[in-house]
Design an enzyme around this catalytic site. Structure first.
Site, short mmCIF file in Angstrom:
data_model
loop_
_atom_site.label_atom_id
_atom_site.label_comp_id
_atom_site.label_asym_id
_atom_site.label_seq_id
_atom_site.Cartn_x
_atom_site.Cartn_y
_atom_site.Cartn_z
N GLU A 1 0.84 -1.20 0.00
CA GLU A 1 0.00 0.00 0.00
C GLU A 1 0.88 1.24 0.00
OE1 GLU A 1 -3.35 2.36 2.69
OE2 GLU A 1 -2.77 0.31 3.19
N LYS B 1 -8.04 -15.22 16.21
CA LYS B 1 -8.25 -14.84 14.81
C LYS B 1 -9.69 -14.42 14.52
CE LYS B 1 -4.53 -17.86 13.10
NZ LYS B 1 -4.16 -18.48 14.37
N ASP C 1 1.99 -14.24 12.75
CA ASP C 1 0.84 -14.83 12.08
C ASP C 1 -0.05 -13.71 11.56
OD1 ASP C 1 -1.39 -16.18 11.22
OD2 ASP C 1 -1.53 -17.49 12.97
N HIS D 1 -2.39 10.28 -1.41
CA HIS D 1 -2.54 8.99 -2.06
C HIS D 1 -2.38 9.10 -3.57
CE1 HIS D 1 -3.63 5.73 0.77
NE2 HIS D 1 -3.89 6.74 1.59
#
Length: 585
Positions: free
Chosen positions: A264, A396, A472, A570
């Site tokens: 990104e 998660k 993770d 951006h």
């Protein structure tokens, strides 16, 4: 059969013919124990083995309960022991010997060709002309009758790996067997004894099966031995993700260059600007509040009363020491901290919390939980363990229990940003930031019914740091739980900003942290591996760095929003001006 020679600027070294090792097999097999078809024989001995094991364990448990000496055996137990020995010998003879031989004796290059008796002479001739030089360096190892596939073997050495010494034709035969389904793709590493060669064969077989090219996915330049059996199964290459550096981040008096793996645009630049503002204002302070990984199995009873009895037993302080001793046997780092129970009818959820040293700790806490469950079966034999994880952990997934109770490392990080830094570096004002934070991060998130999402983009920074340091990535879900607070201080001249993150789940040992790239990023932060002085210190330090980076990212993005710079930045860093002009036209 001769191999076509290529012109080479390097002299060719003298080569020795490869030796063919004859394989002798005993025609008598364990499957000949019964005059039955093979699958029926296997089924009989499998059933016999597990039946007698269950019977003997049941009898052993009953003797322990009744204080009967274990050496006193009945006729049925003697028969069961004999049946156990017989079935065990059969299973070892049928499965174990071949497995052990596959580990000790790596398959030679002629194992794949020895199955075809009609081509024996051709195989021996090809082996006599075998070369110990990798393909492409001095010889073309492909044979004229075969189509010219792209060479799988390369001469580049990465991580001191050994180049494959087999010919392209032999790889071609293995690829065809994988495509045909006769050789399982998952077994290539054990059959070939070369992880990189296995990845190359699997990759080529996949391309032929799907008809899709993988030319953009790199294969060379990676140590496939390092992921075998621990990080990734059936690899065909690796994905490249650029790593940027934000910082230096001045945190608790120390400076850290924060590695961020992301695709990104503007993310690293924005976080870097936040680090600059924090540094110019004297740095940030971070405090660790909790450090405990959780696992919550779900068990079921025949009645809710029994579930309640176990709940009271586990939450009784007088029983904690006994349970802790049982739990702590799983590891020298695992230390039980507490057990919190929740009941739903006949079902009981047991949330164990323990410290795990420098490891993230999911496997460690699971082993300790299993020890306790086995211990509880003695006093609660009617307890039915439904699952080692009952989602009360919660792993998660966004969950209120993590937001309230915490999971992993619970951290709060704060900084006071000087007013002139807010104006000159962040290009906004203290009043605008405080108002925007109230309406966006607090009120707006409440309107959306957010769970742990009272922030601007904490998950952006957490995910980038996690990927760079071998954590993770799926645990970004709960690790991004964060509430960002801003208020004016010092008579409204300066800005106080803080982030509170109750469930940062990180480790500096195990999993992806041992890979070369991720290990280098951990080393950059000074938290590589386990801390020798104080177990758990490195993982706790990493958690504070994550929180500090989130603080910098929140500060910069909120400033860009307050100043109306988000779209413009951006367009500058995440899109080219050519794309913008095309869109406008």
């Amino acid at each position: 059969m001769e191999a076509c020679r290529r012109s080479s600027t390097k002299p060719v070294q003298s080569l020795k013919p490869a030796k063919t090792i004859p394989l002798e097999e005993d025609p008598t097999k364990a499957s000949d124990a019964l005059p039955l078809p093979l699958y029926i024989t296997n089924a009989v001995f499998f059933t016999l083995f597990f039946s007698v094991v269950y019977f003997l364990l049941s009898r052993w448990r009953e003797k322990i309960r009744t204080s009967t000496p274990l050496h006193v055996v009945t006729f049925s137990e003697i028969v069961a022991i004999l049946a156990f020995v017989a079935s065990f010998i059969y299973l070892v003879g049928f499965f174990g010997i071949d497995f052990v031989q596959s580990l000790i004796f790596r398959p030679s290059t002629d194992v794949w060709n020895s199955e075809d008796d009609d081509e024996e002479n051709e195989v021996l001739l090809r082996k006599e002309d075998g070369r110990k030089v990798p393909c492409g360096q001095a010889l073309d190892c492909s044979l004229p009758p075969l189509p010219p596939p792209a060479p799988i073997v390369t001469t580049q050495k990465v991580f001191n790996e050994k180049p494959a010494t087999v010919t392209t034709e032999e790889d071609e035969k293995i690829i065809k067997s994988v495509v045909a389904g006769t050789t399982p793709s998952y077994s290539l590493e054990s059959k070939l004894g070369d992880c990189k060669r296995a990845a190359a064969v699997r990759r080529e077989a996949l391309q032929r099966l799907t008809g899709k090219s993988l030319s953009g996915l790199p294969l060379d330049g990676f140590d496939y031995e390092s992921i075998l059996g621990q990080c990734c199964e059936m690899p065909i290459g690796y994905v490249q993700i650029p790593v940027g550096i934000a910082g230096p981040l001045l945190l608790n008096g120390g400076e850290y260059s924060v590695p961020m793996a992301t695709t990104e645009g503007c993310l690293v630049a924005s976080t870097n600007r936040g680090c600059k503002a924090i540094h110019l204002s004297g740095g940030a302070t971070c405090v660790l509040l909790k450090d405990g990984m959780t696992r919550a199995p779900v068990v079921r009873f025949g009645a809710a009363k029994r579930a309640a009895e176990l709940k009271l037993y586990l939450e009784d302080p007088d029983n904690f020491e006994t349970l802790a001793v049982i739990f702590n046997r799983s590891s020298r780092f695992a230390r039980l901290q507490g057990i919190k129970c929740a009941i739903a009818g006949k079902n009981l959820y047991l949330r164990f919390t323990c410290s795990t040293g420098d490891a993230m700790g999911m496997n460690m806490v699971s082993k300790g939980v299993q020890n306790v469950l086995d211990f509880l079966q003695t006093d609660f034999p009617d307890m039915d363990v439904i699952g080692i994880s009952g989602n009360f952990c919660s792993d998660k997934k966004p969950a209120a229990v993590n937001w309230i109770e915490g999971r992993g490392k619970s951290v709060v990080c704060e900084a006071i940003i000087k007013g002139d830094v807010v104006r000159k570096v962040l290009k906004t004002s203290v009043e605008s930031l405080v108002e925007l934070n109230m309406l966006k991060n607090l009120t707006g998130s409440a309107m959306a019914g957010a769970l742990g999402g009272f922030n601007a983009h904490a998950s952006n920074i957490v995910a980038a740091v996690y990927i760079a340091t071998g954590q993770d990535p799926a645990q970004t879900v709960e690790s991004s739980h964060c509430i960002t607070m801003m208020e004016a201080v010092n008579d409204g001249k300066d800005l106080h900003i803080s982030v509170t993150m109750p469930s940062i789940e990180v480790g500096t040992v195990g999993g992806g942290t041992q890979l070369a790239s991720q290990s280098a990023c951990l080393n950059l932060l000074g938290v590589k591996g386990a801390s020798k002085e104080s177990p758990g210190a490195n993982s706790r330090m990493l958690a504070t760095v994550v929180a500090g980076a989130v603080l910098a990212g929140e500060l910069s993005l909120m400033s860009a929003l307050a100043a109306g710079q988000l779209v413009r930045s951006h367009m500058k860093y995440n899109r080219s001006s050519r794309d913008v002009s095309k869109a406008s036209s």
